[in-house]
Design a protein around this motif. Structure first.
Motif, mmCIF file in Angstrom:
data_model
loop_
_atom_site.group_PDB
_atom_site.id
_atom_site.type_symbol
_atom_site.label_atom_id
_atom_site.label_comp_id
_atom_site.label_asym_id
_atom_site.label_seq_id
_atom_site.Cartn_x
_atom_site.Cartn_y
_atom_site.Cartn_z
ATOM 1 N N GLY A 195 -14.844 139.020 -29.119
ATOM 2 C CA GLY A 195 -13.793 139.357 -30.070
ATOM 3 C C GLY A 195 -13.356 140.804 -30.046
ATOM 4 N N ASP A 196 -13.967 141.602 -29.173
ATOM 5 C CA ASP A 196 -13.588 143.021 -29.063
ATOM 6 C C ASP A 196 -13.102 143.352 -27.654
ATOM 7 O OD1 ASP A 196 -15.951 142.771 -27.672
ATOM 8 O OD2 ASP A 196 -16.904 144.554 -28.537
ATOM 9 N N GLY A 197 -12.732 142.313 -26.901
ATOM 10 C CA GLY A 197 -12.273 142.518 -25.537
ATOM 11 C C GLY A 197 -13.369 142.412 -24.496
ATOM 12 N N GLN A 198 -14.626 142.248 -24.918
ATOM 13 C CA GLN A 198 -15.760 142.147 -23.996
ATOM 14 C C GLN A 198 -16.217 140.692 -23.880
ATOM 15 O OE1 GLN A 198 -16.823 144.978 -22.295
ATOM 16 N NE2 GLN A 198 -15.007 145.809 -23.310
ATOM 17 N N THR A 199 -16.751 140.321 -22.712
ATOM 18 C CA THR A 199 -17.202 138.952 -22.461
ATOM 19 C C THR A 199 -18.561 138.962 -21.774
ATOM 20 O OG1 THR A 199 -16.094 138.845 -20.305
ATOM 21 C CG2 THR A 199 -14.829 138.112 -22.247
ATOM 22 N N SER A 200 -19.167 137.778 -21.671
ATOM 23 C CA SER A 200 -20.445 137.628 -20.963
ATOM 24 C C SER A 200 -20.583 136.190 -20.501
ATOM 25 C CB SER A 200 -21.623 137.986 -21.883
ATOM 26 O OG SER A 200 -22.862 137.700 -21.239
ATOM 27 N N THR A 201 -21.279 136.000 -19.366
ATOM 28 C CA THR A 201 -21.565 134.651 -18.861
ATOM 29 C C THR A 201 -23.047 134.318 -19.002
ATOM 30 O OG1 THR A 201 -21.786 135.553 -16.615
ATOM 31 C CG2 THR A 201 -19.632 134.667 -17.247
ATOM 32 N N GLU A 202 -23.795 135.147 -19.693
ATOM 33 C CA GLU A 202 -25.212 134.863 -19.924
ATOM 34 C C GLU A 202 -25.358 133.808 -21.020
ATOM 35 O OE1 GLU A 202 -27.386 138.374 -20.819
ATOM 36 O OE2 GLU A 202 -26.429 139.561 -19.245
ATOM 37 N N PRO A 203 -26.415 133.013 -20.943
ATOM 38 C CA PRO A 203 -26.627 132.015 -22.002
ATOM 39 C C PRO A 203 -26.920 132.660 -23.366
ATOM 40 C CG PRO A 203 -27.893 131.462 -20.039
ATOM 41 C CD PRO A 203 -27.387 132.849 -19.835
ATOM 42 N N ASN A 204 -27.713 133.732 -23.344
ATOM 43 C CA ASN A 204 -28.149 134.355 -24.590
ATOM 44 C C ASN A 204 -27.989 135.879 -24.512
ATOM 45 O OD1 ASN A 204 -29.129 131.762 -25.560
ATOM 46 N ND2 ASN A 204 -30.835 132.037 -24.125
ATOM 47 N N TYR A 255 -21.432 146.351 -30.505
ATOM 48 C CA TYR A 255 -20.041 146.648 -30.853
ATOM 49 C C TYR A 255 -19.861 148.151 -31.034
ATOM 50 C CZ TYR A 255 -19.185 141.672 -31.560
ATOM 51 O OH TYR A 255 -19.034 140.315 -31.373
ATOM 52 N N THR A 256 -18.738 148.645 -30.588
ATOM 53 C CA THR A 256 -18.425 150.066 -30.741
ATOM 54 C C THR A 256 -18.105 150.406 -32.185
ATOM 55 O OG1 THR A 256 -17.562 150.147 -28.482
ATOM 56 C CG2 THR A 256 -16.932 151.940 -29.964
ATOM 57 N N ASP A 257 -17.343 149.520 -32.848
ATOM 58 C CA ASP A 257 -16.912 149.756 -34.221
ATOM 59 C C ASP A 257 -17.383 148.636 -35.135
ATOM 60 O OD1 ASP A 257 -15.218 152.129 -33.721
ATOM 61 O OD2 ASP A 257 -14.002 150.707 -32.569
ATOM 62 N N GLY A 258 -17.705 149.000 -36.365
ATOM 63 C CA GLY A 258 -17.994 147.988 -37.361
ATOM 64 C C GLY A 258 -16.710 147.271 -37.738
ATOM 65 N N GLY A 259 -16.844 146.025 -38.160
ATOM 66 C CA GLY A 259 -15.661 145.271 -38.567
ATOM 67 C C GLY A 259 -15.893 143.778 -38.507
ATOM 68 N N THR A 265 -15.916 120.617 -20.917
ATOM 69 C CA THR A 265 -16.002 121.937 -21.536
ATOM 70 C C THR A 265 -15.784 121.822 -23.040
ATOM 71 O OG1 THR A 265 -15.185 123.034 -19.530
ATOM 72 C CG2 THR A 265 -15.021 124.266 -21.600
ATOM 73 N N VAL A 266 -16.628 122.492 -23.802
ATOM 74 C CA VAL A 266 -16.479 122.522 -25.260
ATOM 75 C C VAL A 266 -16.511 123.982 -25.713
ATOM 76 C CG1 VAL A 266 -17.501 120.247 -25.638
ATOM 77 C CG2 VAL A 266 -18.956 122.277 -25.653
ATOM 78 N N THR A 267 -15.880 124.229 -26.848
ATOM 79 C CA THR A 267 -15.780 125.588 -27.381
ATOM 80 C C THR A 267 -16.263 125.619 -28.821
ATOM 81 O OG1 THR A 267 -13.904 126.101 -25.947
ATOM 82 C CG2 THR A 267 -14.216 127.509 -27.880
ATOM 83 N N SER A 268 -16.989 126.680 -29.151
ATOM 84 C CA SER A 268 -17.470 126.894 -30.519
ATOM 85 C C SER A 268 -17.068 128.292 -30.958
ATOM 86 C CB SER A 268 -18.994 126.734 -30.569
ATOM 87 O OG SER A 268 -19.474 126.925 -31.885
ATOM 88 N N GLU A 269 -16.752 128.453 -32.248
ATOM 89 C CA GLU A 269 -16.342 129.749 -32.784
ATOM 90 C C GLU A 269 -17.196 130.131 -33.976
ATOM 91 O OE1 GLU A 269 -12.246 129.473 -33.809
ATOM 92 O OE2 GLU A 269 -11.535 129.821 -31.754
ATOM 93 N N SER A 270 -17.301 131.453 -34.196
ATOM 94 C CA SER A 270 -18.029 131.953 -35.363
ATOM 95 C C SER A 270 -17.432 133.290 -35.773
ATOM 96 C CB SER A 270 -19.516 132.122 -35.039
ATOM 97 O OG SER A 270 -20.247 132.425 -36.204
ATOM 98 N N ASP A 271 -17.317 133.526 -37.086
ATOM 99 C CA ASP A 271 -16.795 134.793 -37.613
ATOM 100 C C ASP A 271 -17.957 135.702 -37.982
ATOM 101 O OD1 ASP A 271 -14.029 134.150 -37.465
ATOM 102 O OD2 ASP A 271 -14.275 132.861 -39.213
ATOM 103 N N LEU A 272 -17.904 136.936 -37.476
ATOM 104 C CA LEU A 272 -18.976 137.907 -37.705
ATOM 105 C C LEU A 272 -18.476 139.075 -38.548
ATOM 106 C CD1 LEU A 272 -20.288 136.375 -35.279
ATOM 107 C CD2 LEU A 272 -21.134 138.584 -34.492
ATOM 108 N N ALA A 273 -19.339 139.569 -39.404
ATOM 109 C CA ALA A 273 -19.102 140.815 -40.120
ATOM 110 C C ALA A 273 -20.163 141.794 -39.631
ATOM 111 C CB ALA A 273 -19.206 140.616 -41.627
ATOM 112 N N VAL A 274 -19.729 142.787 -38.850
ATOM 113 C CA VAL A 274 -20.647 143.700 -38.178
ATOM 114 C C VAL A 274 -20.562 145.084 -38.807
ATOM 115 C CG1 VAL A 274 -21.229 144.794 -35.981
ATOM 116 C CG2 VAL A 274 -20.427 142.424 -36.015
#
Length: 310
Positions: free
Chosen positions: A61-70, A75-79, A93-102
């Motif tokens: 959600g901040d422009g960064q991605t990963s292909t690791e399972p875990n 994050y650079t900034d809180g938000g 293929t299935v997709t899951s989403e979650s909202d984070l408060a960091v």
């Protein structure tokens, strides 16, 4: 004995063959994934609770991605961030989403954080809290003479005919930018003495609150305005209640504004106290100089709640 042993062996082999055939005939479990995470400040450890998954793609959600399972992501900034996990496996293929408060600080609550492209917009709420009041500009903000102990819902409209003060909006941006909309009447909630001193009364649009020293006055929002937030400081104001005409509020959070900008209430004192803030509401102390003979000393304070404009 040998005959019985042979029969038993044949039965076991038959069972294994049948069981193996049944397994081959069963449908594979559908590919699925659930996001699990734990947060420590700006670092988040993610776990993909996945079934029948072969590849993973995380979008933090901040422009960064990963292909690791875990993966573990910092994050650079809180938000506030929307995290997406896409897994591909035997059934697609299935997709899951979650909202984070960091790392949600008061500044993030105020502005919406680094990902809030349009900032976060607030307005005075007509649903006044039990802490809202018209107060004296003293150390503890005691209730002003003649003012109600608690402001009822829509008080400024119900009793003063100034419901338009609930419409103006104030937008805070993470980069320090500030926006202000005075809506159709092109006027702002203001002090009556302030209007008389600065405009000779010509700026007054609605004087319905004159018995309490309140009105609305013409105001043109400043272009490219900014604000400054200080989390904790000793804040001194001119006040009729302080020794030597000054009063200090120790260790308070404050908001200050560029030029002639302000939040909520236009008067001589533009810097305000931020008493409390959550994701949806904030309570602010705004000051008013209502005695012409004591200018620029503040006599009163408006302790009012703002709510988020959804």
């Amino acid at each position: 004995m040998k005959k019985n042993l042979l029969i038993t062996l044949l039965l076991v082999m038959s069972s294994l063959i049948l069981f193996s055939c049944k397994e081959d005939d069963e449908e594979p479990l559908p590919t699925s994934a659930i996001i699990h995470y734990s947060i420590a400040q700006k670092q988040v450890a993610f776990t993909a609770l996945a079934i029948n998954a072969e590849t993973y793609l995380w979008d933090f959600g901040d422009g960064q991605t990963s292909t690791e399972p875990n993966p573990v992501h910092v994050y650079t900034d809180g938000g506030y961030y929307k995290v997406t996990l896409s897994v591909t496996g035997g059934t697609g293929t299935v997709t899951s989403e979650s909202d984070l408060a960091v790392a949600v600080t008061p500044y993030v609550l105020l502005t919406g954080g680094a990902t809030a492209a349009n900032g976060k917009t607030w307005k005075l709420t007509a649903a006044h809290s039990k802490n809202d009041r018209l107060a004296n500009a003293d150390q503890t903000f005691t209730i002003a003479k003649g003012a109600p102990a608690e402001l009822p819902t829509g008080a400024f409209d119900l009793f003063l005919g100034m419901g338009e003060v609930y419409n103006d909006t104030y937008t805070f941006h993470y980069d320090g930018g500030y926006g202000h909309d005075v809506m159709a009447d092109k006027a702002a909630f203001s002090g009556l003495v302030y209007q008389m001193v600065t405009t000779g009364g010509a700026g007054i649009v609605n004087s319905g609150g004159k018995d309490f020293g309140l009105c609305t006055g013409k105001f043109t929002p400043e272009a490219n305005a900014t604000f400054t937030y200080v989390e904790k400081e000793d804040f001194e104001i001119p006040s009729v209640y302080g020794p030597g005409g000054k009063l200090t509020y120790p260790a308070v959070s404050t908001l200050d504004f560029s030029g002639k900008e302000f939040l909520g209430f236009m008067d001589f004192q533009r810097k305000v106290i931020l008493q409390d803030i959550t994701d949806k509401t904030m309570r602010v102390v705004m000051f008013m100089a209502a005695s012409p003979g004591n200018l620029p000393k503040n006599t009163h304070a408006l302790v009012l709640t703002f709510s988020v404009v959804e």
